[in-house]
Design a protein around this motif. Structure first.
Motif, PDB file in Angstrom:
ATOM      1  N   ILE B 241       0.835  -1.207   0.000  1.00  0.00           N
ATOM      2  CA  ILE B 241       0.000   0.000   0.000  1.00  0.00           C
ATOM      3  C   ILE B 241       0.868   1.254   0.000  1.00  0.00           C
ATOM      4  O   ILE B 241       0.721   2.131  -0.849  1.00  0.00           O
ATOM      5  N   SER B 242       1.822   1.320   0.932  1.00  0.00           N
ATOM      6  CA  SER B 242       2.605   2.551   1.055  1.00  0.00           C
ATOM      7  C   SER B 242       3.438   2.813  -0.196  1.00  0.00           C
ATOM      8  O   SER B 242       3.736   3.955  -0.512  1.00  0.00           O
ATOM      9  N   LYS B 243       3.799   1.755  -0.921  1.00  0.00           N
ATOM     10  CA  LYS B 243       4.620   1.961  -2.107  1.00  0.00           C
ATOM     11  C   LYS B 243       3.806   2.108  -3.393  1.00  0.00           C
ATOM     12  O   LYS B 243       4.368   2.259  -4.472  1.00  0.00           O
ATOM     13  N   SER B 244       2.486   2.023  -3.259  1.00  0.00           N
ATOM     14  CA  SER B 244       1.645   2.155  -4.451  1.00  0.00           C
ATOM     15  C   SER B 244       1.178   3.593  -4.591  1.00  0.00           C
ATOM     16  O   SER B 244       1.095   4.321  -3.602  1.00  0.00           O
ATOM     17  N   PRO B 245       0.865   4.033  -5.817  1.00  0.00           N
ATOM     18  CA  PRO B 245       0.345   5.382  -5.999  1.00  0.00           C
ATOM     19  C   PRO B 245      -1.030   5.526  -5.341  1.00  0.00           C
ATOM     20  O   PRO B 245      -1.744   4.544  -5.161  1.00  0.00           O
ATOM     21  N   TRP B 246      -1.377   6.763  -5.013  1.00  0.00           N
ATOM     22  CA  TRP B 246      -2.549   7.000  -4.163  1.00  0.00           C
ATOM     23  C   TRP B 246      -3.838   6.418  -4.699  1.00  0.00           C
ATOM     24  O   TRP B 246      -4.694   5.975  -3.958  1.00  0.00           O
ATOM     25  N   TRP B 247      -3.989   6.417  -6.043  1.00  0.00           N
ATOM     26  CA  TRP B 247      -5.288   5.963  -6.554  1.00  0.00           C
ATOM     27  C   TRP B 247      -5.473   4.446  -6.481  1.00  0.00           C
ATOM     28  O   TRP B 247      -6.547   3.943  -6.653  1.00  0.00           O
ATOM     29  N   GLN B 248      -4.401   3.724  -6.219  1.00  0.00           N
ATOM     30  CA  GLN B 248      -4.540   2.268  -6.090  1.00  0.00           C
ATOM     31  C   GLN B 248      -4.695   1.841  -4.629  1.00  0.00           C
ATOM     32  O   GLN B 248      -5.153   0.742  -4.331  1.00  0.00           O
ATOM     33  N   ALA B 288      -3.705  -7.576  -9.999  1.00  0.00           N
ATOM     34  CA  ALA B 288      -4.868  -7.220 -10.807  1.00  0.00           C
ATOM     35  C   ALA B 288      -5.187  -5.725 -10.680  1.00  0.00           C
ATOM     36  O   ALA B 288      -5.483  -5.051 -11.663  1.00  0.00           O
ATOM     37  N   VAL B 289      -5.121  -5.209  -9.437  1.00  0.00           N
ATOM     38  CA  VAL B 289      -5.384  -3.786  -9.224  1.00  0.00           C
ATOM     39  C   VAL B 289      -4.348  -2.948  -9.980  1.00  0.00           C
ATOM     40  O   VAL B 289      -4.681  -1.980 -10.662  1.00  0.00           O
ATOM     41  N   LYS B 290      -3.085  -3.350  -9.861  1.00  0.00           N
ATOM     42  CA  LYS B 290      -2.016  -2.617 -10.533  1.00  0.00           C
ATOM     43  C   LYS B 290      -2.257  -2.541 -12.044  1.00  0.00           C
ATOM     44  O   LYS B 290      -1.991  -1.537 -12.681  1.00  0.00           O
ATOM     45  N   LYS B 291      -2.750  -3.673 -12.556  1.00  0.00           N
ATOM     46  CA  LYS B 291      -2.919  -3.781 -13.994  1.00  0.00           C
ATOM     47  C   LYS B 291      -4.124  -2.975 -14.482  1.00  0.00           C
ATOM     48  O   LYS B 291      -4.065  -2.314 -15.508  1.00  0.00           O
ATOM     49  N   SER B 292      -5.221  -3.039 -13.710  1.00  0.00           N
ATOM     50  CA  SER B 292      -6.440  -2.390 -14.198  1.00  0.00           C
ATOM     51  C   SER B 292      -6.484  -0.897 -13.890  1.00  0.00           C
ATOM     52  O   SER B 292      -7.311  -0.175 -14.419  1.00  0.00           O
ATOM     53  N   HIS B 293      -5.632  -0.420 -13.027  1.00  0.00           N
ATOM     54  CA  HIS B 293      -5.608   1.024 -12.747  1.00  0.00           C
ATOM     55  C   HIS B 293      -4.199   1.564 -12.851  1.00  0.00           C
ATOM     56  O   HIS B 293      -3.621   2.022 -11.868  1.00  0.00           O
ATOM     57  N   PRO B 297      -6.222   8.697 -12.290  1.00  0.00           N
ATOM     58  CA  PRO B 297      -7.522   9.091 -12.844  1.00  0.00           C
ATOM     59  C   PRO B 297      -7.645  10.605 -12.864  1.00  0.00           C
ATOM     60  O   PRO B 297      -7.059  11.288 -12.026  1.00  0.00           O
ATOM     61  N   ARG B 298      -8.407  11.130 -13.825  1.00  0.00           N
ATOM     62  CA  ARG B 298      -8.491  12.581 -13.960  1.00  0.00           C
ATOM     63  C   ARG B 298      -9.570  13.187 -13.069  1.00  0.00           C
ATOM     64  O   ARG B 298      -9.425  14.268 -12.564  1.00  0.00           O
ATOM     65  N   ARG B 299     -10.639  12.434 -12.887  1.00  0.00           N
ATOM     66  CA  ARG B 299     -11.811  12.963 -12.217  1.00  0.00           C
ATOM     67  C   ARG B 299     -11.493  13.518 -10.813  1.00  0.00           C
ATOM     68  O   ARG B 299     -11.991  14.564 -10.417  1.00  0.00           O
ATOM     69  N   MET B 300     -10.623  12.823 -10.113  1.00  0.00           N
ATOM     70  CA  MET B 300     -10.335  13.212  -8.743  1.00  0.00           C
ATOM     71  C   MET B 300      -9.819  14.635  -8.648  1.00  0.00           C
ATOM     72  O   MET B 300     -10.081  15.340  -7.695  1.00  0.00           O
ATOM     73  N   LYS B 301      -9.090  15.093  -9.649  1.00  0.00           N
ATOM     74  CA  LYS B 301      -8.502  16.425  -9.609  1.00  0.00           C
ATOM     75  C   LYS B 301      -9.576  17.501  -9.547  1.00  0.00           C
ATOM     76  O   LYS B 301      -9.446  18.478  -8.843  1.00  0.00           O
ATOM     77  N   VAL B 302     -10.641  17.260 -10.324  1.00  0.00           N
ATOM     78  CA  VAL B 302     -11.730  18.225 -10.357  1.00  0.00           C
ATOM     79  C   VAL B 302     -12.333  18.375  -8.971  1.00  0.00           C
ATOM     80  O   VAL B 302     -12.586  19.479  -8.490  1.00  0.00           O
TER      81      VAL B 302
END
Ligand SMILES: C[S@@+](CC[C@H](N)C(=O)[O-])C[C@H]1O[C@@H](n2cnc3c(N)ncnc32)[C@H](O)[C@@H]1O
Lengths: 221, 320
Positions: B241-248, B288-293, B297-302
């Motif tokens: 978790i700590s080494k993954s990007p925030w959206w994953q 699987a999570v790493k692969k599918s995301h 994502p752009r939406r979160m920025k808005v």
């Protein structure tokens, strides 16, 4: 069926002991009856002693009437068979320091009159001295780094002259970075000053990286 | 079923100080209590063991009666000790708490030691280098004050003690909770047990709760002020978790927490070590999570962009 050791039966490749308390099961073992005697099947995947016997152990110092000090009794899976083996005239002193397994072990000790529970740390053998006597065999399965030291201290106080030890060694619990053979050789070397090694039995395929060592106390010089 | 042998009394540290037997005379009781009740020497114990039959005979008991009495004392003692013994998970929580405070104390002491050195200016060899208690203690600085030397020795002892305690904690964890240890690592596993208040409590917690264990403050803030709900609590320390990007992170945390819930249940109810299978399951999900995301994502920025000043009155009207 044949008798491999006094009190140990072999039925179709499976071991069994004569049930001290007919009709009562200890874990989920099967009970079978032959010739008016009730036997408890002894699962080698659950008990290292059963695995060692199946793998060709030649000396079994645990006999009817023996007095045994069992270190690391856990909830009593193997101990119950040892209790069957020594029978009414033997005693098994069962040392276990962990609360949860001791709760089940105590229930077992209440039912089986040849078992004595000792809720102590085997690192401090003096603490249970008043409830002990000298024994014929120390069986140890504590899976601890300092298992050799624990055995030494207990044997020094409680093992009769020319008594036996049976020691299960789990290489991983001693040093997981070294090779299994190395760790086992090193642990056996530690026993040599005080014991004469009789047998070293590999417990594959029932247990990985485990051996059972049988040794006899050296006569005092 | 169990005939009580008598009554046991303990001192505040759990030592047995008195045993009142219901049916046997004092001599026997004294004999049964001998080495363990009073502090005795190793000679006493050896004498007792090698002259046991004679000592028993002197009391007038037969060996059979003595053994029977001894067995009842052992059963009674065991029961009494069990009633007052802490569970394995309590020992783990105790060790963990001790480690935490030990670390705090070491930080303070190390700072003090470093200050002593810089203020007295007796450690020129370390100029420019960071002065850690280890370097000071282990390299044995020659010009030093008594005070600092004494302090350095104590720090060294504490560091050694900490090492031993960490090892012990790890051993306790592997024994008590092999599945949690295998999946989360012994230290994180211990923290989860502590945060839940025990292994049993962790075992009855749903994954969703385990996911945010240790993030109680964020959760409270979320409920009270409607900030984002926390995605993870202490399990954030898990490298996946700590080494993954925030959206994953949220997705990984959810799946890890679900597996941890299973691990805690196996540890509580069967102890069978199935950590390898659990870890393999989790790693599949993780990949699987790493692969599918793979990308941000752009939406979160808005959602994050407009920073308006919030007023209490308006918040109340908002939908939950
Ligand atoms: C591998 S298990 C024993 C299994 C058991 N012999 C059987 O076959 O049924 C090891 C046990 O030793 C106990 N143990 C480890 N160190 C101990 C110590 N110092 N004193 C007493 N018991 C200890 C553990 O609590 C654990 O229950």
């Amino acid at each position: 069926m044949k008798e491999t050791f006094p009190g140990v039966a072999e039925i179709d490749g499976m071991l069994a002991t004569v049930n001290l308390l007919p009709g009562e099961r200890v874990y989920d073992e099967k009970l079978v009856e032959t010739g008016g005697v009730e036997l408890r099947l002894w699962n080698p995947n659950r008990s290292k002693l059963s695995a060692a016997i199946l793998n060709g152990l030649e000396t079994l110092p645990i006999k009817p009437g023996s007095k045994i000090l069992y270190l690391g009794a856990a909830s009593g899976t193997t101990v119950s068979h040892v209790s069957d083996l020594v029978g009414e005239d033997g005693v098994v002193f069962c040392v276990e320091h962990s609360k949860k397994p001791m709760e089940s072990l105590l229930r077992l000790c209440i039912r089986r009159e040849n078992m004595i529970p000792l809720f102590y740390d085997a690192n401090h053998p003096y603490r249970y001295a008043s409830l002990m006597e000298k024994v014929d065999v120390i069986y140890q399965d504590v899976a601890q780094k300092n298992q050799a030291e624990i055995l030494e201290k207990n044997a020094d106080l409680y093992l009769k002259e020319s008594g036996f030890i049976m020691l299960a060694i789990k290489a991983k619990s001693i040093d997981s970075s070294k090779k299994t053979d190395e760790v086992i050789a090193q642990e056996i070397a530690r026993l040599k000053p005080s014991f004469k090694i009789l047998e070293v039995i590999d417990l594959e395929p029932f247990e990985k990286d485990h051996v059972m060592v049988v040794a006899e106390k050296n006569a005092k010089l | 079923m169990l005939t009580p042998a008598g009554e046991f009394k303990f001192n505040s540290t759990g030592g047995l100080i008195e045993f009142k037997s219901i049916d046997s005379d004092e001599e026997v009781v004294k004999l049964l209590m001998t080495p363990s009740a009073a502090p005795t020497t190793s000679e006493d114990v050896r004498f007792f063991l090698s002259h046991q039959h004679m000592l028993v005979e002197k009391t007038g008991l037969t060996w059979e009666d003595y053994s029977e009495m001894r067995r009842r004392v052992a059963l009674g003692l065991c029961q009494a000790y069990l009633a007052r013994a802490p569970g394995d998970d309590e020992l783990i929580i105790e060790a963990l708490g001790t480690l935490k405070d030990l670390q705090k104390a070491l930080n303070i002491l190390a700072l003090r030691l470093a200050q002593n050195y810089t203020e007295s200016g007796v450690a020129p060899a370390y100029e420019g280098e960071e002065i850690s208690p280890e370097t000071i203690v282990d390299t044995g600085v020659s010009h030093t004050t008594n005070v600092s030397e004494g302090l350095a020795r104590q720090i060294k002892a504490l560091i050694e003690y900490r090492g031993g305690l960490e090892e012990e904690l790890e051993i306790m964890m592997m024994r008590t909770a092999p599945n949690l240890s295998g999946l989360a690592g012994p230290l994180l596993g211990a923290r989860l047990i502590a945060a839940a208040g025990g292994l049993g409590k962790l075992a009855v917690s749903p994954g969703s709760r385990i996911q945010v264990l240790g993030a109680e403050r964020a959760m409270f803030r979320h409920l009270k002020e409607r900030g984002d709900p926390p995605k993870h609590g202490i399990i954030f320390q898990h490298p996946t978790i700590s080494k993954s990007p925030w959206w994953q992170r949220g997705k990984i945390a959810r799946s890890l927490a679900a597996k941890l819930a299973i691990a805690a249940r196996i540890d509580t109810f069967s102890k069978e070590d199935r950590s390898e299978a659990l870890r393999a399951d989790f790693m599949r999900r993780y990949e699987a999570v790493k692969k599918s995301h793979p990308s941000e994502p752009r939406r979160m920025k808005v959602v994050r962009a407009p920073k308006t000043v919030k007023k209490k009155g308006r918040r109340r009207g908002r939908k939950r």
